[in-house]
Enzyme design. Structure first.
Site, PDB file in Angstrom:
ATOM      1  N   GLU A   1      -4.716  -8.770  -1.375  1.00 34.06           N
ATOM      2  CA  GLU A   1      -5.213  -8.780  -0.231  1.00 34.06           C
ATOM      3  C   GLU A   1      -6.703  -8.201  -0.333  1.00 34.06           C
ATOM      4  O   GLU A   1      -6.933  -7.210  -0.986  1.00 34.06           O
ATOM      5  CB  GLU A   1      -4.533  -7.610   0.702  1.00 34.06           C
ATOM      6  CG  GLU A   1      -5.066  -7.499   2.270  1.00 34.06           C
ATOM      7  CD  GLU A   1      -4.152  -6.573   3.191  1.00 34.06           C
ATOM      8  OE1 GLU A   1      -2.929  -6.782   2.941  1.00 34.06           O
ATOM      9  OE2 GLU A   1      -4.862  -5.751   3.835  1.00 34.06           O
TER      10      GLU A   1
ATOM     11  N   GLU B   1       0.762  -1.129   0.015  1.00 33.53           N
ATOM     12  CA  GLU B   1      -0.053   0.174  -0.037  1.00 33.53           C
ATOM     13  C   GLU B   1       0.644   1.231  -0.026  1.00 33.53           C
ATOM     14  O   GLU B   1       0.640   2.212   0.797  1.00 33.53           O
ATOM     15  CB  GLU B   1      -0.991   0.065   1.283  1.00 33.53           C
ATOM     16  CG  GLU B   1      -1.816  -1.266   1.012  1.00 33.53           C
ATOM     17  CD  GLU B   1      -3.259  -1.339   2.165  1.00 33.53           C
ATOM     18  OE1 GLU B   1      -3.020  -0.623   3.207  1.00 33.53           O
ATOM     19  OE2 GLU B   1      -3.850  -2.123   2.088  1.00 33.53           O
TER      20      GLU B   1
END
Length: 545
Positions: free
Chosen positions: A320, A201
């Site tokens: 994810e 991220e």
């Protein structure tokens, strides 16, 4: 008016009075026409994947702390229920990674000591200090992976060596020294890591930190060079996966592929939390709204197009996906209802050539496939296992006639010939009678009412038989796996398979997932708020032969 006129008028009245009834009956009938001549997309053998995260017990959201001892650093690796849950997949992909991975140091080489865990600190990323993975713990993790047949994707710290220049923005080149020592140790021990994922991220707009695509691409080239040198004499050639972030800036991802260049980035990974925050009171209504669920198809489509245009050597992964972020929903994420979102995501992602889909999490948070305290499987565990066992790599296109509340995805069968279909009934009140047909020898007129799968287009022909060219005498049977919530409660944490609760056996084994059988020519009845896997072993699908 003569008798004949009265009779005619009466017939007209009866006809028009019957129209609502006819329409109502038609709304409950759904026809699926499957095109089995070719696949429209393909997934990987290890499409179903689950994560093990780094969050310590102090990770809390909404006055709840649902992580306990579920971290890479403190999970009970000797719990037999954990091992059996992984073994049931034969080859479950496990992604080791998460929000704190870019603060993980590896206790090897010059950083062997001290090797301290994460601690809460003011000003740290996500409110935590850096943490360390010691090599003894890494050895223990790999023993679990070996004994359970797991396929491992490990997320590397991609912030090491960089520095923050202003809020959220990090500059400088990646320092590969600690990762290189860690990977060298891993190779020396013979641990067969399938893929190394770079960062978590840090892409696009980032979450709490971000790195520009130009530098990220250069760092991937460096990682590729390090791996080529380390694995030079090894028969193992692990993949490179990145960036493991939200697909919120298409240009950032395009530049990453172009800068890193041909053959460097094997898989472009992104994350899915499309249900919003875990405390959102609308999560239930979002999961049961077909229009809302379908919105995320745009993201899958854009990821696919970005790869096709800027990096066709790469493939799409979901690294994810937890549905609701901030550890999931304490009300929904561990219940039967969550399987409607989860299985719809697996089906939708596969249609857009997504090779791997990693569920957050195997254990930990509110969205764990396993219960945090007991390690007992939650409903989504069994949904994942059924998908893994029944839905093959080949994705088939189809057209649907009927309500949008009936979602359907069709694949080649996993273990044998024929096809497998998952049917997801989002309606709380309407059951559906589903007829599955083959598009061989079909000639349907325009305006037939078919709802076409917008991601694929093909000609429709009228079906003469569900199975193909050869008609069935009714002796052929199909397998059916009907999933419902215990007691009709869609928020139950116990899922029923064909009316039987799915529970561990007395010896702690994963239960048999046993189908019921039905004649192939009969419709499939899908109850309100239920899910059904259907296996048609004799369906004539040349692409699945």
């Amino acid at each position: 008016m003569d008798n004949e006129g009265m009779v005619f008028k009466l017939v007209l009245v009866l006809f028009f009075c019957s129209l609502p009834s006819i329409s109502s009956q038609d709304n409950n009938a759904v026809t699926i026409i499957v095109k089995g001549s070719s696949t429209e997309a393909d997934t990987d053998d290890t499409f179903v994947c689950a994560t093990i995260d780094w969050w310590p017990p102090e990770k809390c959201n909404y006055k709840q702390c649902p992580w306990g001892n579920a971290s890479v650093l403190n999970l009970d690796l000797n719990n037999p229920r954990l091992s059996k849950a992984i073994q049931a997949f034969s080859r479950l992909r496990i992604r080791v990674g998460g929000s704190l991975q870019d603060q993980v140091l590896y206790g090897v080489g010059s950083l062997e000591s001290p090797c301290d865990p994460f601690n809460q600190i003011s000003g740290g990323l996500f409110g935590f200090s850096k943490g360390c993975l010691g090599m003894r713990r890494w050895d223990e993790l790999n023993l679990l992976f070996k004994n359970t047949g797991a396929i491992v994707t490990f997320g590397l710290n991609a912030l090491y060596g960089r520095h923050g220049v202003r809020k959220g923005v990090w500059k400088g080149a990646w320092n590969s020294s600690n990762a290189r020592d860690f990977m060298a140790y891993t190779i020396s021990k013979g641990y067969p890591i399938d893929s190394w994922e770079f960062g978590n991220e840090l892409s696009g707009r980032g979450v709490v930190a971000k790195v520009d695509a130009l530098q990220y691409g250069k760092d991937l080239v460096q990682l590729k060079s390090v791996l080529d040198a380390l694995y030079d004499t090894s028969h193992i050639k692990p993949l490179i996966v990145a960036p493991g972030g939200f697909f919120d800036d298409q240009q950032w991802y395009a530049q990453l592929l172009e800068v890193s260049g041909v053959g460097v980035l094997n898989a472009m990974s992104h994350h899915v939390y499309n249900l919003g925050p875990g405390n959102d009171p609308r999560i239930i209504s979002k999961i049961t709204n077909p229009e809302y669920l379908s919105r995320f198809a745009d993201t899958f489509r854009n990821v696919q197009l970005t790869i096709q245009r800027h990096g066709p050597w790469s493939s799409a992964w979901v690294g994810e996906a937890g549905g609701a972020y901030n550890s999931g929903s304490s009300i929904v994420s561990s219940t039967f209802l969550n399987s409607f979102w989860y299985l719809d995501q697996l089906g939708m992602a596969s249609k857009y050539n997504t090779k791997v889909y990693c569920r957050q999490s195997l254990i930990g948070g509110n969205y764990g496939l396993l219960d945090l305290e007991t390690f007992m499987p939650n409903p989504d565990y069994y949904s994942a296992l059924l998908w893994h066992r029944l839905m093959g790599k080949g994705v088939l296109s189809m057209d649907i006639r009927g309500s949008p509340f009936l979602r359907a995805y069709t694949h080649c069968n996993k273990q044998k010939s024929g096809i497998s279909i998952v049917l997801i009934n989002l309606s709380k009140s309407t059951g559906f009678s589903v007829t599955v047909r083959n598009d061989l020898n079909v000639d349907l007129a325009d305006g037939s009412g078919l709802r076409r799968d917008k991601s694929f287009s093909h000609g429709l022909k009228q079906t003469v038989s569900w199975i193909g060219k050869k008609s069935s005498d009714g002796s052929e049977r199909r397998e059916e796996y009907h999933l419902t919530g215990k007691g009709g409660d869609h928020l139950s944490r116990t899922m029923l398979l064909n009316g039987t609760p799915l529970q561990l056996t007395q010896s702690g084994e994963i239960p048999e997932l046993t189908p019921v059988f039905a004649a192939v020519n009969s419709p499939v009845n899908v109850a309100p708020l239920s899910i059904a896997f259907i296996v048609l072993p004799k369906f004539e699908a040349r692409a699945c032969a």
